[in-house]
Motif scaffolding. Structure first.
Motif, short mmCIF file in Angstrom:
data_model
loop_
_atom_site.label_atom_id
_atom_site.label_comp_id
_atom_site.label_asym_id
_atom_site.label_seq_id
_atom_site.Cartn_x
_atom_site.Cartn_y
_atom_site.Cartn_z
N UNK A 184 8.64 -13.59 -7.08
CA UNK A 184 7.47 -12.92 -7.66
C UNK A 184 7.38 -11.45 -7.25
N UNK A 185 7.66 -11.10 -5.98
CA UNK A 185 7.70 -9.67 -5.65
C UNK A 185 8.74 -8.90 -6.45
N UNK A 186 9.89 -9.53 -6.71
CA UNK A 186 10.89 -8.86 -7.55
C UNK A 186 10.36 -8.64 -8.96
N UNK A 187 9.63 -9.65 -9.48
CA UNK A 187 9.06 -9.51 -10.82
C UNK A 187 8.02 -8.39 -10.85
N UNK A 188 7.29 -8.21 -9.75
CA UNK A 188 6.28 -7.15 -9.70
C UNK A 188 6.91 -5.76 -9.84
N UNK A 203 2.82 -1.57 -7.40
CA UNK A 203 2.10 -1.78 -6.13
C UNK A 203 0.72 -2.42 -6.34
N UNK A 204 0.05 -2.06 -7.43
CA UNK A 204 -1.28 -2.62 -7.70
C UNK A 204 -1.18 -4.13 -7.93
N UNK A 218 0.84 -1.20 0.00
CA UNK A 218 0.00 0.00 0.00
C UNK A 218 0.87 1.25 0.00
N UNK A 219 1.63 1.40 -1.05
CA UNK A 219 2.55 2.53 -1.17
C UNK A 219 2.79 2.80 -2.65
N UNK A 220 3.36 3.95 -2.94
CA UNK A 220 3.63 4.30 -4.34
C UNK A 220 4.86 3.59 -4.88
N UNK A 221 5.83 3.31 -4.00
CA UNK A 221 7.05 2.57 -4.38
C UNK A 221 7.20 1.39 -3.45
N UNK A 222 7.31 0.21 -4.03
CA UNK A 222 7.46 -0.99 -3.22
C UNK A 222 8.79 -0.95 -2.46
N UNK A 223 8.80 -1.28 -1.17
CA UNK A 223 10.02 -1.15 -0.36
C UNK A 223 11.13 -2.11 -0.76
N UNK A 224 10.81 -3.16 -1.52
CA UNK A 224 11.85 -4.10 -1.97
C UNK A 224 12.30 -3.81 -3.41
N UNK A 225 11.98 -2.63 -3.89
CA UNK A 225 12.33 -2.30 -5.27
C UNK A 225 13.76 -1.77 -5.40
#
Length: 636
Positions: free
Chosen positions: A371-375, A382-383, A148-155
């Motif tokens: 999968x989070x990395x792929x997102x 984030x969506x 729930x953020x504009x930039x994923x924290x693991x990006x």
């Protein structure tokens, strides 16, 4: 004189033991056992609950990986064959037991009290699984909130938890697309976010020194248990409504992820890697064992969830049809999930310039790292991340509902007079107890304990339970009698296919699985960490404890009987006198003479032995045993 005359003309009183439920009138007894116990309130409650129970996290993070490592498309051959030999027959057997008796995993062993230890073993296994399974749901909630953020924290790198080895995918290639350095010496931001921030595993020296409690995980675990409790608060009446959303919405999200995945560049590369048939793998016994294991654990046979859900059905519910809908639907869902996962992994491998096999992982590594990395590589990351973890949440909750309902139902069926009126309070106490036992999983080294529970709580012990159940029903209770019971419910007897599987094919396959798991035993590990010997011993004892409950239950059952050892074994293996359908109108044929609906705190056989007489019931049981034995001999 009038008093004497009134007493003389008074209607004779029938002893409670000889009264039928209709005779007892307004006696303060809850005779209508099934009505008091509760039933599904909607036509689709049971079917959707079974689908939600079977279609879980394993369909997303285990099946695709198992498929591509065991022959790709060729893996579907042993997969569907094992579904036919093991999955469908055992699924139908467990549903039939629950629906016929309207009893939970413990009380259902009125069918043969000698094997009641198998029900206790089920409860131990499902209890251990429920503790760590809800921790996985807590991880999902953690990532759901983080999305729930504009930039994923693991990006990105550069956070306090990142190390010098952290490398973002955007800088992993130079302007010409060539790899500037050896990627094997680097770590992705998503991997460091998972291990160093979420788990904070660097704060633990190993399983023996778990470190401090991670309060953010502790609160997520608390929220997970609160959600589960609220959904099972009123038993199947509440959880049966929740599954209308939790069992169907994942398919919508899966379809969205699938459509988005196949439209990405490089998606076909991942799908081709996933499904390209490698038929030479079929010559390996490992592939067939892996297919059987996937079927066995994916359908949830032996955990008691199917039996529990079926026990809330009406007596004539068409579970034969439901069996094929759920089992085949589960298989198709696994295949579709593979497309959704590997299409994204193909895109990810193209972006990173790495082969698909170096990108793909199984288990938590896929769900919380790859999968989070792929997102992060997608627009509106984030969506898509939120959708993915919301899908995992709904998939996990359905299975957790079943685990908790199994435990609560089993215990309340054993003590209906004390616990059934306070079922909500009892459910809350179970949730609190399991939350407290799961707190060790929220520590810095909690992942080590989770891996230990995952590897041993439902390994060889679960196979022993299912083999015991199958043999007890078909060999001790009798295949002909069991088929008669099914005929009473559904209007037809199971055909040769089911009988052959129950008698020979399914037990033999499970026995082969058990032997294989023992011969190919490998110590637990997590990454580069190897578990110490004491932890391995603890895990083995965890699995053995569920197995030992079966002979312990046999010993208790034998000691409760009278006579010589052989006579005690015979009496303990024979169905209890009140075994059968719970409602009087459903008790026909051989079950009419067993006092339908009686809820005496003591078993009927105990009453007969205590007060003497009423030997016609024992004679009836012996005659039925002899009749069925003669039929079985004529079939051989």
């Amino acid at each position: 004189m009038k008093k004497l005359q009134g007493a003389h003309l008074r209607k004779p009183v029938t002893p409670d033991l000889l009264m039928t439920p209709s005779d007892q009138g307004d006696v303060d007894l809850d005779v209508d056992f099934a009505a008091d116990r509760g039933n599904w309130t909607g036509k689709l409650d049971f079917l959707l609950s079974c689908i939600g129970y079977c279609v879980g996290l394993g369909n997303v993070w285990r099946f695709p990986y198992r498929a591509y490592t065991n022959g790709g498309g060729a893996f579907l051959v042993p997969y569907f064959l094992m579904l036919a030999i093991c999955g469908i027959p055992l699924f139908f057997l467990e549903l039939s037991l629950g629906q016929f008796s309207s009893l939970g995993p413990l009380a259902v062993w009125k069918i043969s009290p000698l094997f009641k230890g198998a029900g206790a073993a089920m409860l131990l296994i499902v209890g251990l699984v429920a503790i760590y399974y809800n921790m996985i749901i807590a991880y999902v909630l953690f990532y759901l909130f983080a999305s729930l953020t504009s930039d994923l924290p693991w990006e990105h790198c550069g956070n306090w938890w990142n190390t010098e080895l952290c490398l973002e995918h955007r800088v992993s290639k130079d302007g010409n697309g060539a790899l500037p350095l050896n990627l094997t010496c680097t770590v992705s931001p998503s991997e460091e976010y998972w291990s160093r921030y979420v788990l904070h595993i660097q704060g633990s020296q190993g399983i023996g020194s778990p470190g401090e409690i991670r309060w953010n995980l502790c609160l997520c675990l608390l929220l997970a248990w609160v959600i589960v409790f609220l959904c099972i608060l009123k038993g199947v009446k509440s959880s049966g409504k929740v599954v209308y959303f939790t069992a169907t919405f994942p398919y919508l999200i899966l379809l969205m992820l699938l459509v988005r995945g196949v439209t990405l560049p490089g998606a076909w590369k991942g799908i081709q890697f996933y499904l390209t048939p490698q038929f030479h793998h079929l010559l390996s016994s490992k592939v067939w064992i892996e297919a059987a294991l996937q079927i066995f654990y994916s359908l949830g046979v032996g955990f008691g969830g199917l039996l529990t859900f079926a026990s809330y059905n009406t007596f004539h519910q068409n579970i034969y049809r439901d069996t094929f809908i759920v089992t085949l639907g589960n298989a198709i869902t696994s295949i579709l999930a593979g497309f959704a996962i590997f299409s994204v992994l193909g895109y990810m491998s193209q972006e990173l310039g790495m082969p698909v096999d170096q990108v793909a992982k199984a288990g938590p590594g896929l769900a919380f790292v790859v999968y989070p990395q792929a997102m992060t590589m997608l627009p509106l990351s984030p969506f898509w991340s939120f959708l993915f973890f919301f899908m995992l949440l709904t998939l996990g909750l359905d299975s957790q509902f079943a685990f908790l309902e199994t435990i609560v139902t089993a215990v309340t069926d054993e003590f209906p007079y004390y616990l059934r009126p306070k079922k909500a309070v009892f459910s809350g106490l179970i949730c609190v107890a399991m939350y407290l036992m799961g707190l060790i999983l929220t520590t810095d080294g909690g992942m080590y304990w989770l891996v230990l529970l995952d590897d041993y709580s439902a390994s060889f012990g679960l196979m022993v339970v299912v083999i015991t159940t199958c043999l007890a029903v078909t060999r001790v209770y009798g295949i002909q009698r069991f088929c008669r019971d099914i005929h009473m419910m559904l209007g037809f007897k199971p055909g040769l296919y089911f009988r052959a599987c129950w008698l020979f094919l399914s037990p033999a396959t499970l026995l082969a699985l058990l032997v294989y798991s023992i011969v190919k035993y490998q110590p637990s590990e997590y990454g580069s960490y190897r578990f110490p010997p004491w932890a391995e011993l603890l895990g083995i004892l965890m699995g053995l404890l569920s197995c030992l409950m079966i002979p312990a239950g046999m010993l208790v059952a034998v000691l409760r009987e009278e006579g010589s050892l052989w006579e005690r074994l015979q009496q303990a293996s024979r169905p209890a006198m009140d075994w059968g359908p719970s409602l009087e109108e459903n008790r026909t044929g051989m079950y009419v003479a067993t006092l339908a609906g009686s809820q005496s705190p003591k078993p009927l056989m105990v009453h007969m032995r205590k007060y003497g007489g009423i030997t016609s019931f024992e004679n009836t049981a012996i005659e039925v045993d002899r009749e069925i034995a003669e039929e079985e001999e004529s079939m051989m």
